[in-house]
Write an enzyme that holds these catalytic residues in place. Structure first.
Site: not given
Ligand code: 13P
Length: 250
Positions: A9-11, A95, A97, A167, A173, A213, A234-235
């Protein structure tokens, strides 16, 4: 059959140019890997068409949201049929966010899920509790309502086009991963909810990904757990070298 999936998930990251160069790099790495995991990349809308066509079926492309509406005067919004028309096959919905910054609730998400399934897209449905909810020991209830209010109107057949991503918000994050035991405990609980509602065959088949994470150093330990069928990353999905290590870990 329950599928093993590693989804990025590149956001809101990467220009189109950077996305294309990531794709070239990742394809070489997937070609060299013997992982049988399904690889999905959740990219910003502007990348969908190009990356779906560049993927050579080595990975699938996912949007990160879609509109509750089919079409019309909704400036800035993108519908599920527009997403499907790019060649994307997945949509990440719910998600944390989106829930936090765009006030999406379970009822909105139920509508979005319906729209995506009508357009033959596979939904990666995210659920997860806040830190205060875990501390107050209400995390199981929170997950139950997130699942039942947005998904449990679906038929058993429709459920085969839904993947769950657990999640915990406190792990996203932050560098604080849920322990593999915490992840397993919640994944087993989620599977038990599916069994109660849809029976054993469906609950055995649903893929439940862990997100928060997840990185090369902890992916294998998480993926070894019985009810963890992959990750939503994510990251660590922004860097091809980290992402392929997670794909290989499965
Ligand atoms: P991180 O892997 O950066 O913690 O993010 C997880 C995420 O929100 C994937 O959708």
């Amino acid at each position: 059959m329950r599928k093993k999936i590693v989804a990025g998930n590149w956001k809101m990251n990467k220009t189109l140019e950077k996305g294309v160069s990531f794709s070239d790099d990742l394809k070489q790495r997937i070609n060299a890997s013997d992982s049988e995991a399904i690889v999905v990349l959740g990219v910003p809308y502007i990348h969908l068409d190009r990356m779906a066509h560049l993927s050579n079926d080595l990975y699938s492309v996912s949007a990160q949201d879609c509109s509750t509406k089919e079409s019309g005067a909704f400036t800035g919004d993108i519908s599920s049929s527009m997403i499907a028309s790019t060649g994307a096959q997945y949509v990440i919905l719910g998600h944390s966010e989106r829930r936090a910054y765009h006030r999406e609730n379970n009822a909105d998400l139920a509508t979005k899920v319906d729209r995506c399934l009508l357009d033959a897209l596979t939904v990666i449905y995210c659920c997860g509790e806040q830190l205060e909810e875990r501390e107050a020991n209400t995390h199981f209830e929170v997950i139950k309502s997130q699942l039942s209010e947005a998904l449990f109107h679906l038929t058993a057949e429709q459920m085969s086009s839904v993947v769950i991503a657990y999640e915990p918000v406190w792990a996203i994050g932050t560098g604080v991963t849920a322990s593999s035991d915490q992840a397993q405990e919640m994944h087993a609980y989620i599977r038990s909810l599916f069994e109660e509602k849809y029976g054993k065959a469906i609950s055995d088949d649903v893929s439940i990904l862990y997100g928060g994470s997840c990185k090369p150093s902890n992916a294998e330990e998480l993926f070894l757990k019985e009810d963890v069928d992959g990750g939503l990353i994510g990251g660590a999905s922004l860097n091809p070298s980290d992402f392929i290590q997670i794909i290989d870990a499965i």
